[in-house]
Design a protein around this motif. Structure first.
Motif, PDB file in Angstrom:
ATOM      1  N   ILE A  10     -20.510  52.338  10.611  1.00 54.83           N
ATOM      2  CA  ILE A  10     -20.963  50.709   9.846  1.00 54.83           C
ATOM      3  C   ILE A  10     -19.456  50.074   9.599  1.00 54.83           C
ATOM      4  N   SER A  11     -18.987  50.767   8.319  1.00 53.20           N
ATOM      5  CA  SER A  11     -18.139  50.773   7.278  1.00 53.20           C
ATOM      6  C   SER A  11     -16.700  49.636   8.380  1.00 53.20           C
ATOM      7  N   LEU A  12     -16.097  50.616   9.256  1.00 55.03           N
ATOM      8  CA  LEU A  12     -15.039  50.409  10.356  1.00 55.03           C
ATOM      9  C   LEU A  12     -15.210  48.856  10.712  1.00 55.03           C
ATOM     10  N   ARG A  16     -14.141  45.339  10.652  1.00 55.00           N
ATOM     11  CA  ARG A  16     -13.877  44.099  11.889  1.00 55.00           C
ATOM     12  C   ARG A  16     -14.476  43.164  11.812  1.00 55.00           C
ATOM     13  N   LEU A  17     -15.969  43.089  11.912  1.00 53.82           N
ATOM     14  CA  LEU A  17     -16.429  41.491  11.556  1.00 53.82           C
ATOM     15  C   LEU A  17     -15.260  40.524  10.717  1.00 53.82           C
ATOM     16  N   SER A  85     -16.026  34.568  19.261  1.00 55.40           N
ATOM     17  CA  SER A  85     -17.839  34.619  18.845  1.00 55.40           C
ATOM     18  C   SER A  85     -18.448  35.461  19.908  1.00 55.40           C
ATOM     19  N   ASP A  86     -18.142  36.142  21.148  1.00 57.09           N
ATOM     20  CA  ASP A  86     -18.646  36.901  21.692  1.00 57.09           C
ATOM     21  C   ASP A  86     -18.126  38.322  20.595  1.00 57.09           C
ATOM     22  N   ALA A  87     -16.861  38.851  20.980  1.00 55.75           N
ATOM     23  CA  ALA A  87     -16.801  39.867  20.121  1.00 55.75           C
ATOM     24  C   ALA A  87     -17.985  40.044  18.910  1.00 55.75           C
ATOM     25  N   ARG A  95     -23.019  47.346  15.668  1.00 56.47           N
ATOM     26  CA  ARG A  95     -24.118  47.771  13.981  1.00 56.47           C
ATOM     27  C   ARG A  95     -25.888  47.297  14.215  1.00 56.47           C
ATOM     28  N   SER A  96     -25.670  47.060  14.262  1.00 54.10           N
ATOM     29  CA  SER A  96     -27.627  47.159  14.013  1.00 54.10           C
ATOM     30  C   SER A  96     -28.032  47.849  15.339  1.00 54.10           C
ATOM     31  N   ASP A  97     -27.499  48.531  16.050  1.00 53.33           N
ATOM     32  CA  ASP A  97     -28.015  49.715  16.989  1.00 53.33           C
ATOM     33  C   ASP A  97     -27.863  50.814  16.177  1.00 53.33           C
TER      34      ASP A  97
END
Length: 115
Positions: A10-12, A16-17, A85-87, A95-97
């Motif tokens: 999640i941190s990675l 990336r985000l 935007s797709d990425a 992340r939500s998963d």
């Protein structure tokens, strides 16, 4: 990294985000500059065609180059912005998963400790 603890992943994804957000913002700025170049080059070309500015071959070529360069830059950055935007959407879904897989417990469920 433990299989049941996806916090490192999640941190990675968060890193990336942030990188993707920077790329997205840079694309938006370049798109704005590209639109300005198209408008400026078109306006200069129109003014020259009407004879208000005089007729200079260098200015005509410069205005045509500004319009064409702006169009190329606009198209390239719009495409990059869509891909980014797709990425971002894919990374947010992942992340939500991962957050959904974490076994969270309510603080009220833990035994209280008196010190």
């Amino acid at each position: 990294m433990a299989e049941d603890d996806p916090t490192d992943e999640i941190s990675l994804i968060e890193e990336r985000l942030q990188e993707l957000a920077v790329v997205s913002e840079r694309c938006r700025k370049i798109i704005l500059v590209s639109k300005a170049a198209i408008a400026g080059g078109g306006a200069l070309l129109l003014v020259m065609m009407l004879g208000l500015f005089g007729s200079s071959q260098v200015a005509a070529l410069g205005s045509i180059a500004a319009v064409l360069g702006g169009i190329v830059s606009l198209g390239s950055n719009v495409s990059t912005l869509r891909q980014t935007s797709d990425a971002i959407s894919a990374a947010e879904a992942l992340r939500s998963d991962l957050i959904g897989r974490i076994d969270l417990r309510v603080v009220g469920d833990s035994p209280m400790k008196l010190s």
